[in-house]
Motif scaffolding. Structure first.
Motif, PDB file in Angstrom:
ATOM      1  N   LEU A 176       0.829  -1.207   0.000  1.00  0.00           N
ATOM      2  CA  LEU A 176       0.000   0.000   0.000  1.00  0.00           C
ATOM      3  C   LEU A 176       0.862   1.256   0.000  1.00  0.00           C
ATOM      4  O   LEU A 176       0.594   2.222  -0.712  1.00  0.00           O
ATOM      5  CB  LEU A 176      -0.902   0.032   1.232  1.00  0.00           C
ATOM      6  CG  LEU A 176      -2.167  -0.819   1.245  1.00  0.00           C
ATOM      7  CD1 LEU A 176      -2.895  -0.610   2.553  1.00  0.00           C
ATOM      8  CD2 LEU A 176      -3.072  -0.461   0.082  1.00  0.00           C
ATOM      9  N   GLN A 177       1.904   1.249   0.806  1.00  0.00           N
ATOM     10  CA  GLN A 177       2.735   2.428   0.965  1.00  0.00           C
ATOM     11  C   GLN A 177       3.585   2.716  -0.254  1.00  0.00           C
ATOM     12  O   GLN A 177       4.148   3.793  -0.393  1.00  0.00           O
ATOM     13  CB  GLN A 177       3.613   2.278   2.213  1.00  0.00           C
ATOM     14  CG  GLN A 177       2.790   2.242   3.497  1.00  0.00           C
ATOM     15  CD  GLN A 177       3.628   1.963   4.724  1.00  0.00           C
ATOM     16  OE1 GLN A 177       4.836   2.157   4.709  1.00  0.00           O
ATOM     17  NE2 GLN A 177       3.009   1.499   5.788  1.00  0.00           N
ATOM     18  N   SER A 178       3.646   1.751  -1.187  1.00  0.00           N
ATOM     19  CA  SER A 178       4.384   1.978  -2.425  1.00  0.00           C
ATOM     20  C   SER A 178       3.507   2.616  -3.490  1.00  0.00           C
ATOM     21  O   SER A 178       3.966   2.886  -4.598  1.00  0.00           O
ATOM     22  CB  SER A 178       4.950   0.651  -2.948  1.00  0.00           C
ATOM     23  OG  SER A 178       3.901  -0.201  -3.393  1.00  0.00           O
ATOM     24  N   GLY A 179       2.215   2.840  -3.176  1.00  0.00           N
ATOM     25  CA  GLY A 179       1.330   3.530  -4.104  1.00  0.00           C
ATOM     26  C   GLY A 179       0.259   2.670  -4.725  1.00  0.00           C
ATOM     27  O   GLY A 179      -0.544   3.158  -5.522  1.00  0.00           O
ATOM     28  N   SER A 180       0.200   1.386  -4.372  1.00  0.00           N
ATOM     29  CA  SER A 180      -0.814   0.498  -4.936  1.00  0.00           C
ATOM     30  C   SER A 180      -2.146   0.651  -4.210  1.00  0.00           C
ATOM     31  O   SER A 180      -2.208   1.203  -3.113  1.00  0.00           O
ATOM     32  CB  SER A 180      -0.336  -0.963  -4.844  1.00  0.00           C
ATOM     33  OG  SER A 180       0.861  -1.159  -5.565  1.00  0.00           O
TER      34      SER A 180
END
Length: 224
Positions: A176-180
């Motif tokens: 999630l924190q990678s932008g997904s």
């Protein structure tokens, strides 16, 4: 490879497409309803509801130079065909602004408003609580959910210990924190757990931030 910027949520904004490490806006004349369906699908949003030039401000990035020619069934915009001829200019106020409907596969339940409660997600028609793979859930992860629900920013995130186990969806919060999106970060195997995640978002109205403090005290805080 696509994003909507300057909108009110992940699912609305001015369309930008990434190619060769650069983001480009798209001219309204080079984009239609079928193209919009692909973008909304790629972002994990619902069907397109509004397609209008300059709806979310004028383009600040480079302009995409070719017309997209999607059939509407593609999962990624850059998989679509494009015209052979390149566009050199785009009239002011004609950069694509797009609004997709909000996804109906994520919700917060049991709180004082739709912007607070236990995190649940639907896959294959089945609603289940969501837990983190390593039982670590940060405000940054919760912020992804709040944005997806158009509920402002994340105020708090806690883990609830339930009296019995039930089937849950497991999430990799690092994903999630990678932008997904939430849906893209689900682990596929089935698992049971007695824990669930509780999220409070700032919400868009005064009522959205008035949640029951007595109920929230029953939850165990996670690492921030």
């Amino acid at each position: 490879s696509v994003r909507l910027v300057d909108g009110t949520s992940l699912c609305s904004g001015r369309l930008e497409v990434k190619s060769n490490q650069f983001w480009s806006s798209v001219c309204e004349a080079d984009f239609d309803q079928q193209d919009a369906e692909v973008v909304c699908r790629e972002l994990g949003c619902g069907a397109p509801s509004v397609l209008q030039g300059a709806l979310y401000g004028e383009a600040e990035a480079l302009m995409w130079t070719k017309e997209f020619q999607c059939e509407g069934s593609e999962s990624v915009l850059l998989d679509c065909g494009s015209s052979g001829s390149a566009r050199n200019t785009c009239s002011p106020g004609k950069a694509v602004g797009l609004t997709c409907s909000e996804p109906d596969d994520v919700r917060l339940v049991g709180g004082a408003s739709r912007c607070a409660g236990g995190l649940e997600m639907k896959q294959h028609g089945d609603w289940r609580p969501v837990v983190d793979r390593f039982s670590v859930w940060s405000l940054k992860s919760a912020a992804v959910v709040c944005r997806q629900l158009d509920c402002g920013s994340a105020v708090s995130t806690e883990r609830r210990k339930n009296s019995s186990s039930r089937s849950v969806w497991r999430i990799r919060s690092s994903c999630l924190q990678s932008g997904s999106t939430l849906m893209e970060c689900v682990l596929t195997w089935s698992v049971s757990s007695s824990s669930s995640l509780q999220i409070t978002c700032s919400g868009n109205t005064i009522n959205d931030i008035n949640y029951d403090s007595n109920v929230s005290s029953l939850f165990l805080p996670l690492s921030q």
